[in-house]
Scaffold this motif. Sequence first.
Motif, PDB file in Angstrom:
ATOM      1  N   ALA A 299       0.868  -1.047  -0.103  1.00  0.00           N
ATOM      2  CA  ALA A 299       0.115  -0.008   0.045  1.00  0.00           C
ATOM      3  C   ALA A 299       0.799   1.269   0.131  1.00  0.00           C
ATOM      4  O   ALA A 299       0.557   2.259  -0.600  1.00  0.00           O
ATOM      5  N   TYR A 302       3.156   1.597  -3.668  1.00  0.00           N
ATOM      6  CA  TYR A 302       2.275   1.765  -4.956  1.00  0.00           C
ATOM      7  C   TYR A 302       1.585   2.846  -4.491  1.00  0.00           C
ATOM      8  O   TYR A 302       0.580   3.165  -5.384  1.00  0.00           O
ATOM      9  N   MET A 329      -1.446   3.899  -7.211  1.00  0.00           N
ATOM     10  CA  MET A 329      -1.452   3.644  -8.732  1.00  0.00           C
ATOM     11  C   MET A 329      -2.808   2.679  -9.023  1.00  0.00           C
ATOM     12  O   MET A 329      -2.834   2.826 -10.303  1.00  0.00           O
ATOM     13  N   GLY A 354      10.641  -4.341  -6.833  1.00  0.00           N
ATOM     14  CA  GLY A 354       9.951  -5.362  -6.160  1.00  0.00           C
ATOM     15  C   GLY A 354      10.375  -6.637  -6.948  1.00  0.00           C
ATOM     16  O   GLY A 354      10.859  -6.749  -8.022  1.00  0.00           O
ATOM     17  N   GLY A 356       7.829  -9.464  -6.854  1.00  0.00           N
ATOM     18  CA  GLY A 356       6.446 -10.099  -7.310  1.00  0.00           C
ATOM     19  C   GLY A 356       6.332 -11.551  -6.306  1.00  0.00           C
ATOM     20  O   GLY A 356       5.668 -12.503  -6.878  1.00  0.00           O
ATOM     21  N   LEU A 359       2.696 -11.140  -2.808  1.00  0.00           N
ATOM     22  CA  LEU A 359       1.412 -11.704  -2.600  1.00  0.00           C
ATOM     23  C   LEU A 359       1.166 -12.997  -2.637  1.00  0.00           C
ATOM     24  O   LEU A 359       0.236 -13.660  -2.300  1.00  0.00           O
TER      25      LEU A 359
HETATM   26  P1  ATP Z   1       7.898  -7.994  -3.191  1.00  0.00           P
HETATM   27  O1  ATP Z   1       7.950  -9.460  -3.414  1.00  0.00           O
HETATM   28  O2  ATP Z   1       8.962  -7.179  -2.769  1.00  0.00           O
HETATM   29  O3  ATP Z   1       6.534  -7.763  -2.402  1.00  0.00           O
HETATM   30  P2  ATP Z   1       6.019  -6.881  -5.326  1.00  0.00           P
HETATM   31  O4  ATP Z   1       5.668  -5.941  -4.606  1.00  0.00           O
HETATM   32  O5  ATP Z   1       6.574  -6.407  -6.527  1.00  0.00           O
HETATM   33  O6  ATP Z   1       7.400  -7.476  -4.557  1.00  0.00           O
HETATM   34  P3  ATP Z   1       3.682  -8.549  -4.673  1.00  0.00           P
HETATM   35  O7  ATP Z   1       3.762  -7.868  -3.364  1.00  0.00           O
HETATM   36  O8  ATP Z   1       3.669 -10.183  -4.911  1.00  0.00           O
HETATM   37  O9  ATP Z   1       5.196  -8.054  -5.312  1.00  0.00           O
HETATM   38  O10 ATP Z   1       2.795  -7.637  -5.874  1.00  0.00           O
HETATM   39  C1  ATP Z   1       2.575  -8.321  -6.916  1.00  0.00           C
HETATM   40  C2  ATP Z   1       2.219  -7.129  -7.848  1.00  0.00           C
HETATM   41  O11 ATP Z   1       0.952  -6.478  -7.528  1.00  0.00           O
HETATM   42  C3  ATP Z   1       3.139  -5.913  -7.608  1.00  0.00           C
HETATM   43  O12 ATP Z   1       4.333  -5.929  -8.501  1.00  0.00           O
HETATM   44  C4  ATP Z   1       2.263  -4.706  -8.338  1.00  0.00           C
HETATM   45  O13 ATP Z   1       2.396  -4.444  -9.629  1.00  0.00           O
HETATM   46  C5  ATP Z   1       0.782  -5.204  -7.552  1.00  0.00           C
HETATM   47  N1  ATP Z   1       0.286  -4.813  -6.419  1.00  0.00           N
HETATM   48  C6  ATP Z   1       0.404  -5.149  -5.528  1.00  0.00           C
HETATM   49  N2  ATP Z   1      -0.237  -4.563  -4.342  1.00  0.00           N
HETATM   50  C7  ATP Z   1      -0.357  -3.242  -5.034  1.00  0.00           C
HETATM   51  C8  ATP Z   1      -1.152  -1.866  -4.588  1.00  0.00           C
HETATM   52  N3  ATP Z   1      -1.282  -1.780  -3.283  1.00  0.00           N
HETATM   53  N4  ATP Z   1      -1.352  -1.000  -5.363  1.00  0.00           N
HETATM   54  C9  ATP Z   1      -0.850  -1.211  -6.788  1.00  0.00           C
HETATM   55  N5  ATP Z   1      -0.258  -2.247  -7.187  1.00  0.00           N
HETATM   56  C10 ATP Z   1      -0.212  -3.326  -6.147  1.00  0.00           C
END
Ligand code: ATP
Length: 398
Positions: A299, A302, A329, A354, A356, A359
């Motif tokens: 949160a 992004y 975003m 990040g 990915g 999540l």
């Molecule tokens: P990390 O493994 O460091 O968390 P990350 O943030 O890219 O890397 P995830 O947390 O798995 O990976 O999230 C996957 C993708 O989902 C992100 O790369 C982003 O594109 C999107 N995303 C997740 N949460 C948000 C959010 N709150 N707002 C916008 N996009 C998001």
Amino acid sequence: MEKIRIHILLVEDSPSDARLLRQIFLHASQEEWQMSHVERLSEAIDASRENSLPTLDNSQIESRRQRRFDLVLLDLSLPDSIGLDTLKEFRVAIPDIPVVVLTGLDDEDLALQALAEGAQDYLVKDQLTIQRLVRAIRYAIERSEIINQLRESEERTRQALAKEQELNELKSNFVAMVSHEFRTPMTTIQTSIDILEYNSDKLTDERKTKYFDRIQNAINQMLQLLDEVLFLSKTEAAKLEYKPAPLNLENFCSELTDIFQLSAGNQYNIIFSSQGEHTQTQMDEDLLNCIFTNLLSNAIKYSPQNSTIRFDLICKDGLATFQVKDQGMGIPLKDQARLFQTFYRASNVGVIQGTGLGLSIVKKCVDLHGGHIQLESEQDIGTTVIVTLPLRSFASRQ
Ligand code: ATP
Ligand code: MG
């Protein structure tokens, strides 16, 4: 020898032919038969789907367990369908029950076409004998079972191949990610060390601290990545355990909010709210920590500075519903379905760093709690992630 019970659906609109077949069945002594009878194709399809017809012959009706038909004896000329279409329509609607087609004396061509269309066998009505009928039915059922087993094993092989492909893709993604994600912080460390080593006498203390901080951040980044990979490999190997312990959810969320607010300073406004009185439960604090650390980090990561992030907890009807809502975003619709896959990142991340992995880890922790996660997002408006977990009281555990 143990008697076999075979449940047959006779689809025949001619009363005399139906009577004849019933008579033949009554004399078939080796087997124990159960027969249901309908006159129209539509009835046959409905009956095969529901299979709740009353039985027409033989004794012990009450004791019989209702089950799917083992075989359908299908006349091709029915009031609501004529010829080969009768068989085609039936097979489309009910693909897995074997069909033996009933034909007239001069219908040999039609019978052969029926075989090509998936009928297991055909019987010429005027040449019916007990032996022919029993043999045709037995062979048809056996053949169909073999075909079904082949189909199942083909499906299993296909799934195994798909899994293998997915794993291969995961591995190559992993290699690509590791080489990229580790290279960047390593380069930072290397250049910072070079600068500190060769320009030490020219650098102010403030500049030196800056380079040491950079080194520290790069190391933290790599450690975080290693942690995530380790966590994931544990979940893949099913080694991650769910260890519930008494926990007050309101306190937990409020403390986590304080930690995030402290590190975000005045750049973000993180507001926690709680509804419902029974926030005392049994949950795995480490897994919860992992879920909400990732969601709150996202949160913040992004969203633009000075925006508000809401963290809501509602405990009601045996469920704890957590919402992390940002004004960031957002995520393009086309990416939303794949976000819980490892390494998947949305197309609008730009230069935001990040891996990915977050999540996909969150999803695994939610699954371990027997919960549910849902994401609602609109580009340039914001994202809300809703996690629902079952509340376990102390009493239900004992
Ligand atoms: P990390 O493994 O460091 O968390 P990350 O943030 O890219 O890397 P995830 O947390 O798995 O990976 O999230 C996957 C993708 O989902 C992100 O790369 C982003 O594109 C999107 N995303 C997740 N949460 C948000 C959010 N709150 N707002 C916008 N996009 C998001
Ligand atoms: Mg993340």
